[in-house]
Design a protein around this motif. Structure first.
Motif, PDB file in Angstrom:
ATOM      1  N   UNK A  14      63.650 103.107  70.182  1.00 30.33           N
ATOM      2  CA  UNK A  14      62.473 103.726  69.573  1.00 30.33           C
ATOM      3  C   UNK A  14      61.896 102.877  68.444  1.00 30.33           C
ATOM      4  N   UNK A  15      62.725 102.306  67.605  1.00 29.24           N
ATOM      5  CA  UNK A  15      62.262 101.557  66.437  1.00 29.24           C
ATOM      6  C   UNK A  15      62.259 100.049  66.642  1.00 29.24           C
ATOM      7  N   UNK A  16      62.320  99.614  67.886  1.00 26.64           N
ATOM      8  CA  UNK A  16      62.394  98.188  68.181  1.00 26.64           C
ATOM      9  C   UNK A  16      60.999  97.623  68.403  1.00 26.64           C
ATOM     10  N   UNK A  17      60.731  96.514  67.738  1.00 29.59           N
ATOM     11  CA  UNK A  17      59.467  95.794  67.906  1.00 29.59           C
ATOM     12  C   UNK A  17      59.541  95.028  69.223  1.00 29.59           C
ATOM     13  N   UNK A  18      58.506  95.043  69.995  1.00 33.07           N
ATOM     14  CA  UNK A  18      58.523  94.370  71.287  1.00 33.07           C
ATOM     15  C   UNK A  18      58.164  92.904  71.235  1.00 33.07           C
ATOM     16  N   UNK A  19      58.044  92.344  70.041  1.00 31.86           N
ATOM     17  CA  UNK A  19      57.627  90.957  69.901  1.00 31.86           C
ATOM     18  C   UNK A  19      58.734  89.961  70.193  1.00 31.86           C
ATOM     19  N   UNK A  20      58.352  88.699  70.225  1.00 26.25           N
ATOM     20  CA  UNK A  20      59.339  87.648  70.480  1.00 26.25           C
ATOM     21  C   UNK A  20      60.328  87.525  69.321  1.00 26.25           C
ATOM     22  N   UNK A  36      71.165  98.308  63.652  1.00 28.65           N
ATOM     23  CA  UNK A  36      70.455  99.269  64.490  1.00 28.65           C
ATOM     24  C   UNK A  36      71.025 100.679  64.321  1.00 28.65           C
ATOM     25  N   UNK A  37      72.347 100.754  64.166  1.00 25.67           N
ATOM     26  CA  UNK A  37      73.003 102.049  63.994  1.00 25.67           C
ATOM     27  C   UNK A  37      73.161 102.449  62.530  1.00 25.67           C
ATOM     28  N   UNK A  38      72.548 101.682  61.622  1.00 25.27           N
ATOM     29  CA  UNK A  38      72.540 102.045  60.213  1.00 25.27           C
ATOM     30  C   UNK A  38      73.744 101.585  59.416  1.00 25.27           C
ATOM     31  N   UNK A  58      63.884  96.381  57.675  1.00 27.32           N
ATOM     32  CA  UNK A  58      64.541  97.689  57.638  1.00 27.32           C
ATOM     33  C   UNK A  58      65.067  98.056  59.008  1.00 27.32           C
ATOM     34  N   UNK A  59      66.238  98.593  59.012  1.00 28.00           N
ATOM     35  CA  UNK A  59      66.828  99.097  60.245  1.00 28.00           C
ATOM     36  C   UNK A  59      66.219 100.456  60.552  1.00 28.00           C
ATOM     37  N   UNK A  60      66.323 100.915  61.781  1.00 28.72           N
ATOM     38  CA  UNK A  60      65.788 102.226  62.137  1.00 28.72           C
ATOM     39  C   UNK A  60      66.453 103.323  61.335  1.00 28.72           C
ATOM     40  N   UNK A  61      65.714 104.388  61.134  1.00 28.55           N
ATOM     41  CA  UNK A  61      66.298 105.527  60.440  1.00 28.55           C
ATOM     42  C   UNK A  61      67.184 106.296  61.396  1.00 28.55           C
ATOM     43  N   UNK A  62      68.333 106.697  60.926  1.00 31.23           N
ATOM     44  CA  UNK A  62      69.221 107.500  61.771  1.00 31.23           C
ATOM     45  C   UNK A  62      68.893 108.969  61.532  1.00 31.23           C
ATOM     46  N   UNK A  63      69.183 109.771  62.501  1.00 30.98           N
ATOM     47  CA  UNK A  63      68.961 111.183  62.309  1.00 30.98           C
ATOM     48  C   UNK A  63      68.286 111.868  63.476  1.00 30.98           C
ATOM     49  N   UNK A  64      67.458 111.154  64.267  1.00 26.28           N
ATOM     50  CA  UNK A  64      66.896 111.847  65.415  1.00 26.28           C
ATOM     51  C   UNK A  64      67.283 111.188  66.684  1.00 26.28           C
TER      52      UNK A  64
END
Length: 64
Positions: A14-20, A36-38, A58-64
């Motif tokens: 979900x929080x991953x940028x699709x760029x190179x 990725x897992x905080x 910033x890493x993805x927010x955990x929680x959802x």
């Protein structure tokens, strides 16, 4: 046996940028997955977090 330095890297979420991604190294996988897992990478782990998240610092927010 094959010792070529190039390989394939795929990261999806979900929080991953699709760029190179700039030149990734195998030692970058552990810190990137932990982030990725905080979780921070332990100080004795080699490598850096790859800029694969929507906000590279910033890493993805955990929680959802």
């Amino acid at each position: 046996m094959n010792h070529r330095p190039d390989g394939i890297f795929g990261f999806y979420g979900r929080d991953v940028d699709g760029g190179p991604v700039p030149r990734a190294r195998i030692v970058d996988m552990c810190p990137t997955i932990l982030s990725f897992f905080g979780f921070p990478a332990p100080p004795d782990v080699d490598g850096e977090v790859l800029p694969v998240f929507e906000t590279a610092s910033a890493a993805p927010s955990s929680g959802s």
